[in-house]
Design a protein around this motif. Sequence first.
Motif, short mmCIF file in Angstrom:
data_model
loop_
_atom_site.label_atom_id
_atom_site.label_comp_id
_atom_site.label_asym_id
_atom_site.label_seq_id
_atom_site.Cartn_x
_atom_site.Cartn_y
_atom_site.Cartn_z
N UNK A 107 0.87 -1.18 0.00
CA UNK A 107 0.00 0.00 0.00
C UNK A 107 0.91 1.22 0.00
N UNK A 108 1.20 1.70 -1.20
CA UNK A 108 2.17 2.79 -1.32
C UNK A 108 1.92 3.54 -2.62
N UNK A 109 2.38 4.79 -2.66
CA UNK A 109 2.34 5.54 -3.90
C UNK A 109 1.32 6.64 -3.98
N UNK A 110 0.61 6.93 -2.88
CA UNK A 110 -0.35 8.03 -2.91
C UNK A 110 0.34 9.34 -3.28
N UNK A 111 -0.32 10.11 -4.14
CA UNK A 111 0.22 11.38 -4.58
C UNK A 111 1.10 11.27 -5.80
N UNK A 113 2.25 8.90 -9.60
CA UNK A 113 1.68 8.33 -10.80
C UNK A 113 1.25 6.89 -10.56
N UNK A 114 0.21 6.47 -11.29
CA UNK A 114 -0.37 5.15 -11.06
C UNK A 114 0.61 4.02 -11.31
N UNK A 115 1.46 4.14 -12.33
CA UNK A 115 2.40 3.08 -12.65
C UNK A 115 3.52 2.96 -11.62
N UNK A 116 3.69 3.97 -10.80
CA UNK A 116 4.73 3.95 -9.78
C UNK A 116 4.19 3.51 -8.42
N UNK A 117 2.88 3.36 -8.31
CA UNK A 117 2.25 3.00 -7.04
C UNK A 117 2.20 1.48 -6.88
N UNK A 118 2.09 1.06 -5.63
CA UNK A 118 1.90 -0.36 -5.30
C UNK A 118 0.48 -0.54 -4.76
N UNK A 119 -0.14 -1.64 -5.17
CA UNK A 119 -1.49 -1.96 -4.73
C UNK A 119 -1.47 -3.33 -4.06
N UNK A 120 -2.33 -3.51 -3.06
CA UNK A 120 -2.28 -4.72 -2.23
C UNK A 120 -3.55 -5.56 -2.41
N UNK A 121 -3.43 -6.59 -3.26
CA UNK A 121 -4.52 -7.53 -3.53
C UNK A 121 -5.79 -6.84 -4.02
N UNK A 148 -8.72 10.76 -13.42
CA UNK A 148 -8.76 10.70 -14.88
C UNK A 148 -7.97 11.83 -15.53
N UNK A 149 -7.88 12.97 -14.87
CA UNK A 149 -7.20 14.13 -15.45
C UNK A 149 -5.71 14.15 -15.15
N UNK A 150 -5.35 13.86 -13.90
CA UNK A 150 -3.94 13.99 -13.49
C UNK A 150 -3.18 12.67 -13.51
N UNK A 151 -3.91 11.54 -13.42
CA UNK A 151 -3.25 10.24 -13.34
C UNK A 151 -2.64 9.95 -11.99
N UNK A 152 -2.97 10.76 -10.98
CA UNK A 152 -2.40 10.60 -9.65
C UNK A 152 -3.28 9.71 -8.77
#
Length: 377
Positions: A107-111, A113-121, A148-152
């Motif tokens: 659970x990481x990456x808030x703020x 880009x989506x491709x740089x974030x980690x998601x947990x299950x 949708x606009x910023x990709x964040x």
Amino acid sequence: MCQMVDFTRRRFLQTALATAALGVRPGLALARQGQVRTIAGTGVAGYAPEGREGLPGSQTPVNNPYGVVLGPDGALYFCEVDTGRTRRLDLSTGLLTTVAGNGEKAYAGNGGRALEASFSAPHEIRFDHEGSLFVVERDAHVVRSVDALTGLVSTVVGTGEAGFSGDGGPAAEAQLRQPHSIAFGENGNLLICDIGNQRLREVNMRSGMISTLSGTGERETTPDEAPLEGTPLRGPRSIDTDERGNAYLVLREGNAVFRLDLQAGRLQRIAGTGERGLTGDGGQAMAATFNGPKGIAYSASDQSLYIVDTENHAIRRMSLATGLIETVLGTGERGDGPDGDPHDCSLARPHGVCVSGGVVYVTDSENHRVRALEGVL
């Protein structure tokens, strides 16, 4: 009424035996046959680095796909529970790309880009009316969005710690426990299957406030008809909505499907007896049995519900007009295909389903494939 098709003697006898006790003619259980094909995945879990143009989905490994949805751009999106990635399949070119997740389960990456974030299950994904992507993460106990606009990436619901709290306050300060499924209601509110808390939660997307819509926190049998408020939910696992203000809720441990009238504040059982099994095809869905169902999709085009009967390795369809139920994909036994006749194509614990343009899309999770079923609507 479904069109009759030719079936093998084996399939006919299976159907006849399943429906004889209900006094239903065997032919009523037979869906239009259609054809099924793999559109993403090779059958082996994995990940292939993508070039600028992506890779053909049918030649690209995927890893335990779960939730699936058609995006506002007409592409198919699905999430991988083991890698945390959300993938995009261009249905015109067949190319597969990654739009969210770096492949690490966290659970990481808030703020960022989506491709740089980690998601947990991640278990399910949805798009809101503005085109933002929402991801429900079971092991992080949150719902996050990709703007949708910023990709964040940002957290919409949950603190990242398991628990039950926050009703009446901001959703981002509330606690969830292993949320599994999300859907947007006709009014734009976000519905969350907070299965670890045995509750259905609702977020008012205008005010950002969260409340409990149904469930008591106890895993007790859900009555056939009751008010939403104060009624126990036995394993609220998956939810979808229609254009009339109804929601359709799958109970995993309850082995049943309920219609929720969100305006009247009431629920009603419409499929499943509550017992485990694989019976009832060709008859009324109320008399059918399921085994750990984990997904559902409402289809406006044929006014039906498509139910992922996960532990029976099958996709079943219930007509909302007649109440009849039938199997449209799967043999009832675990296996991997083959593509072609959907009634001879075995699945392995499917989890996700969506319907668009006359095609039923299914995540065949433990076969590491996404399949498309055509010609049954």
